[in-house]
Design a protein around this motif. Structure first.
Motif, PDB file in Angstrom:
ATOM      1  N   GLU A  54       0.847  -1.191   0.000  1.00  0.00           N
ATOM      2  CA  GLU A  54       0.000   0.000   0.000  1.00  0.00           C
ATOM      3  C   GLU A  54       0.882   1.239   0.000  1.00  0.00           C
ATOM      4  OE1 GLU A  54      -3.132  -0.260  -0.338  1.00  0.00           O
ATOM      5  OE2 GLU A  54      -3.581  -2.276   0.353  1.00  0.00           O
ATOM      6  N   ASP A  55       0.262   2.365  -0.176  1.00  0.00           N
ATOM      7  CA  ASP A  55       0.967   3.640  -0.120  1.00  0.00           C
ATOM      8  C   ASP A  55       0.671   4.259   1.238  1.00  0.00           C
ATOM      9  OD1 ASP A  55       2.167   6.049  -0.513  1.00  0.00           O
ATOM     10  OD2 ASP A  55       0.940   6.653  -2.208  1.00  0.00           O
ATOM     11  N   GLY A  56       1.452   3.876   2.232  1.00  0.00           N
ATOM     12  CA  GLY A  56       1.215   4.282   3.613  1.00  0.00           C
ATOM     13  C   GLY A  56       1.479   5.750   3.855  1.00  0.00           C
ATOM     14  N   ARG A  57       0.610   6.366   4.651  1.00  0.00           N
ATOM     15  CA  ARG A  57       0.754   7.778   5.003  1.00  0.00           C
ATOM     16  C   ARG A  57       0.800   8.017   6.500  1.00  0.00           C
ATOM     17  NH1 ARG A  57       0.524  11.156   0.514  1.00  0.00           N
ATOM     18  NH2 ARG A  57       0.978   9.744  -1.183  1.00  0.00           N
ATOM     19  N   GLY A  58       0.088   7.214   7.278  1.00  0.00           N
ATOM     20  CA  GLY A  58       0.044   7.460   8.709  1.00  0.00           C
ATOM     21  C   GLY A  58      -0.092   6.172   9.490  1.00  0.00           C
ATOM     22  N   LEU A  59       0.398   6.189  10.726  1.00  0.00           N
ATOM     23  CA  LEU A  59       0.307   5.040  11.612  1.00  0.00           C
ATOM     24  C   LEU A  59       0.107   5.538  13.041  1.00  0.00           C
ATOM     25  CD1 LEU A  59       0.760   1.978  12.304  1.00  0.00           C
ATOM     26  CD2 LEU A  59       3.163   2.589  12.629  1.00  0.00           C
ATOM     27  N   ALA A  60      -0.864   4.971  13.718  1.00  0.00           N
ATOM     28  CA  ALA A  60      -1.080   5.268  15.131  1.00  0.00           C
ATOM     29  C   ALA A  60      -1.049   3.944  15.886  1.00  0.00           C
ATOM     30  CB  ALA A  60      -2.412   5.965  15.353  1.00  0.00           C
ATOM     31  N   VAL A  61      -0.433   3.949  17.062  1.00  0.00           N
ATOM     32  CA  VAL A  61      -0.324   2.763  17.901  1.00  0.00           C
ATOM     33  C   VAL A  61      -1.082   3.043  19.196  1.00  0.00           C
ATOM     34  CG1 VAL A  61       1.263   1.203  19.074  1.00  0.00           C
ATOM     35  CG2 VAL A  61       1.959   2.299  16.937  1.00  0.00           C
ATOM     36  N   LEU A  62      -2.021   2.165  19.535  1.00  0.00           N
ATOM     37  CA  LEU A  62      -2.807   2.335  20.749  1.00  0.00           C
ATOM     38  C   LEU A  62      -3.441   1.016  21.148  1.00  0.00           C
ATOM     39  CD1 LEU A  62      -6.268   3.808  19.977  1.00  0.00           C
ATOM     40  CD2 LEU A  62      -4.631   3.341  18.175  1.00  0.00           C
ATOM     41  N   ASP A  63      -3.855   0.919  22.374  1.00  0.00           N
ATOM     42  CA  ASP A  63      -4.544  -0.261  22.885  1.00  0.00           C
ATOM     43  C   ASP A  63      -6.033   0.033  22.832  1.00  0.00           C
ATOM     44  OD1 ASP A  63      -5.476  -2.480  24.196  1.00  0.00           O
ATOM     45  OD2 ASP A  63      -4.386  -2.119  26.059  1.00  0.00           O
ATOM     46  N   ILE A  64      -6.630  -0.165  21.675  1.00  0.00           N
ATOM     47  CA  ILE A  64      -8.015   0.268  21.441  1.00  0.00           C
ATOM     48  C   ILE A  64      -9.018  -0.510  22.297  1.00  0.00           C
ATOM     49  CG2 ILE A  64      -8.623  -1.208  19.476  1.00  0.00           C
ATOM     50  CD1 ILE A  64      -9.641   1.520  18.214  1.00  0.00           C
ATOM     51  N   GLU A  65      -8.706  -1.758  22.627  1.00  0.00           N
ATOM     52  CA  GLU A  65      -9.626  -2.581  23.418  1.00  0.00           C
ATOM     53  C   GLU A  65      -9.259  -2.626  24.897  1.00  0.00           C
ATOM     54  OE1 GLU A  65     -10.777  -5.850  20.081  1.00  0.00           O
ATOM     55  OE2 GLU A  65      -8.702  -5.787  20.757  1.00  0.00           O
ATOM     56  N   ARG A  66      -8.173  -1.938  25.263  1.00  0.00           N
ATOM     57  CA  ARG A  66      -7.666  -1.895  26.640  1.00  0.00           C
ATOM     58  C   ARG A  66      -7.440  -3.290  27.209  1.00  0.00           C
ATOM     59  NH1 ARG A  66     -10.208   3.095  29.906  1.00  0.00           N
ATOM     60  NH2 ARG A  66      -8.053   3.409  30.524  1.00  0.00           N
ATOM     61  N   SER A 136      -1.159   6.885  21.193  1.00  0.00           N
ATOM     62  CA  SER A 136      -1.643   7.030  22.561  1.00  0.00           C
ATOM     63  C   SER A 136      -0.561   7.623  23.452  1.00  0.00           C
ATOM     64  CB  SER A 136      -2.054   5.655  23.092  1.00  0.00           C
ATOM     65  OG  SER A 136      -2.356   5.725  24.461  1.00  0.00           O
ATOM     66  N   LEU A 137      -0.973   8.434  24.408  1.00  0.00           N
ATOM     67  CA  LEU A 137      -0.041   8.985  25.388  1.00  0.00           C
ATOM     68  C   LEU A 137       0.208   8.014  26.542  1.00  0.00           C
ATOM     69  CD1 LEU A 137      -1.305  12.681  25.520  1.00  0.00           C
ATOM     70  CD2 LEU A 137       0.776  11.807  24.446  1.00  0.00           C
ATOM     71  N   VAL A 138      -0.530   6.912  26.590  1.00  0.00           N
ATOM     72  CA  VAL A 138      -0.305   5.890  27.603  1.00  0.00           C
ATOM     73  C   VAL A 138       0.995   5.164  27.249  1.00  0.00           C
ATOM     74  CG1 VAL A 138      -1.170   3.739  28.611  1.00  0.00           C
ATOM     75  CG2 VAL A 138      -2.766   5.582  28.049  1.00  0.00           C
ATOM     76  N   GLN A 139       1.892   5.088  28.219  1.00  0.00           N
ATOM     77  CA  GLN A 139       3.165   4.411  28.003  1.00  0.00           C
ATOM     78  C   GLN A 139       2.969   2.922  28.277  1.00  0.00           C
ATOM     79  OE1 GLN A 139       5.664   6.446  26.646  1.00  0.00           O
ATOM     80  NE2 GLN A 139       3.750   7.611  26.664  1.00  0.00           N
ATOM     81  N   HIS A 140       3.125   2.118  27.237  1.00  0.00           N
ATOM     82  CA  HIS A 140       2.866   0.683  27.316  1.00  0.00           C
ATOM     83  C   HIS A 140       4.192  -0.070  27.428  1.00  0.00           C
ATOM     84  CE1 HIS A 140       0.666  -3.032  26.418  1.00  0.00           C
ATOM     85  NE2 HIS A 140       1.777  -3.382  25.807  1.00  0.00           N
ATOM     86  N   PHE A 141       4.234  -1.014  28.351  1.00  0.00           N
ATOM     87  CA  PHE A 141       5.426  -1.845  28.533  1.00  0.00           C
ATOM     88  C   PHE A 141       5.010  -3.309  28.465  1.00  0.00           C
ATOM     89  CE2 PHE A 141       6.380   2.126  30.622  1.00  0.00           C
ATOM     90  CZ  PHE A 141       7.710   2.370  30.311  1.00  0.00           C
ATOM     91  N   GLY A 142       5.569  -4.045  27.529  1.00  0.00           N
ATOM     92  CA  GLY A 142       5.387  -5.490  27.493  1.00  0.00           C
ATOM     93  C   GLY A 142       6.348  -6.122  28.483  1.00  0.00           C
ATOM     94  N   LEU A 143       5.860  -7.054  29.299  1.00  0.00           N
ATOM     95  CA  LEU A 143       6.664  -7.607  30.391  1.00  0.00           C
ATOM     96  C   LEU A 143       6.959  -9.092  30.257  1.00  0.00           C
ATOM     97  CD1 LEU A 143       4.824  -5.792  33.311  1.00  0.00           C
ATOM     98  CD2 LEU A 143       6.931  -5.081  32.156  1.00  0.00           C
TER      99      LEU A 143
END
Length: 182
Positions: A54-66, A136-143
Motif C-alpha cells: 500500500e501507499d502508507g501515510r500514517g500510523l497510530a499505535v494504541l490499545d483500542i480494546e484496553r 496514545s499517550l499511555v506508556q505501554h510496557f510489554g513484560l
C-alpha cells in the motif's frame, strides 16, 4: 523536481512527465517487527497478512480494546483507514498514563524507566509519531512472563522525580505528578 500538480521533471531531458493520480511515494510492502529480546528483530508481517502493498501515510499505535495488546491504525493514500487488532498471547503488560501538575498536563517530555524481572525498559512521552499521525499517550510496557513491576522511575519535565515499586501488571495505572497512584 515536482511542479505541484502531479508532474515530475525528468532529470535527463528536463521535460515534465505526467504521473497522473499516482503517489509520489510509491507503494511499498508493510513490515511488522517482533523484538526477539536479544537485540535483533524479525519481520512477522506475513504471519497475519499485514504485509500488504500500500501507499502508507500514517500510523497510530494504541490499545483500542484496553486488553494490553497494542493495535495499529493505518492510513493509506486515497483508501479507507485500516484497523489491525492485536490478538496477542498471554504475556504480561502494564500501561502508565501520566498526568502532570507542575509539568504540562499530558506529561510530554517525561521519561519513564521500568524494571521487571531484571530487565529495564525506557519510554519518553511524545506527541506525534510521524506524518499526520499521533499515538496514545499511555506508556505501554510489554513484560513477558513477569508478574510484577519491580520499579518505575519517572523524570517529569518540571524536574520532579517519582519512584514507584511493586506495581501490579495487566492493568493501566494513572500516575499524577506529586502523588502516589495506589
Amino acid at each position: 523536481m515536482y511542479d505541484g500538480v502531479g508532474r515530475r521533471q525528468d532529470q535527463k531531458s528536463g521535460q515534465l512527465v505526467d504521473i497522473g493520480a499516482h503517489s509520489l511515494n510509491g507503494r511499498e510492502r508493510k513490515v511488522l517487527f517482533r523484538n526477539n529480546g536479544d537485540g535483533r528483530f524479525t519481520d512477522v508481517a506475513f504471519v497475519n497478512a499485514s504485509d500488504m502493498i500500500e501507499d502508507g501515510r500514517g500510523l497510530a499505535v494504541l490499545d483500542i480494546e484496553r486488553d494490553g495488546h497494542l493495535d495499529l491504525v493505518l492510513r493509506n493514500y486515497k483508501q479507507p483507514t485500516i484497523l489491525l487488532r492485536n490478538r496477542g498471547g498471554d504475556q504480561s503488560w502494564v500501561g502508565l498514563k501520566l498526568v502532570g501538575s507542575r509539568s504540562n498536563r499530558d506529561a510530554v517530555g517525561a521519561r519513564v524507566s521500568l524494571r521487571a524481572s531484571g530487565l529495564r525498559q525506557t519510554r519518553e512521552v511524545t506527541i506525534g509519531s510521524g506524518y499526520l499521525s499521533g499515538s496514545s499517550l499511555v506508556q505501554h510496557f510489554g513484560l513477558g512472563k513477569a508478574r510484577r513491576v519491580d520499579e518505575v522511575e519517572i523524570l517529569w519535565p518540571s524536574g520532579n522525580r517519582t519512584v514507584l515499586t511493586s506495581l501490579d501488571t495487566n492493568r493501566r495505572h494513572v500516575i499524577k505528578e506529586g502523588s502516589d497512584p495506589r
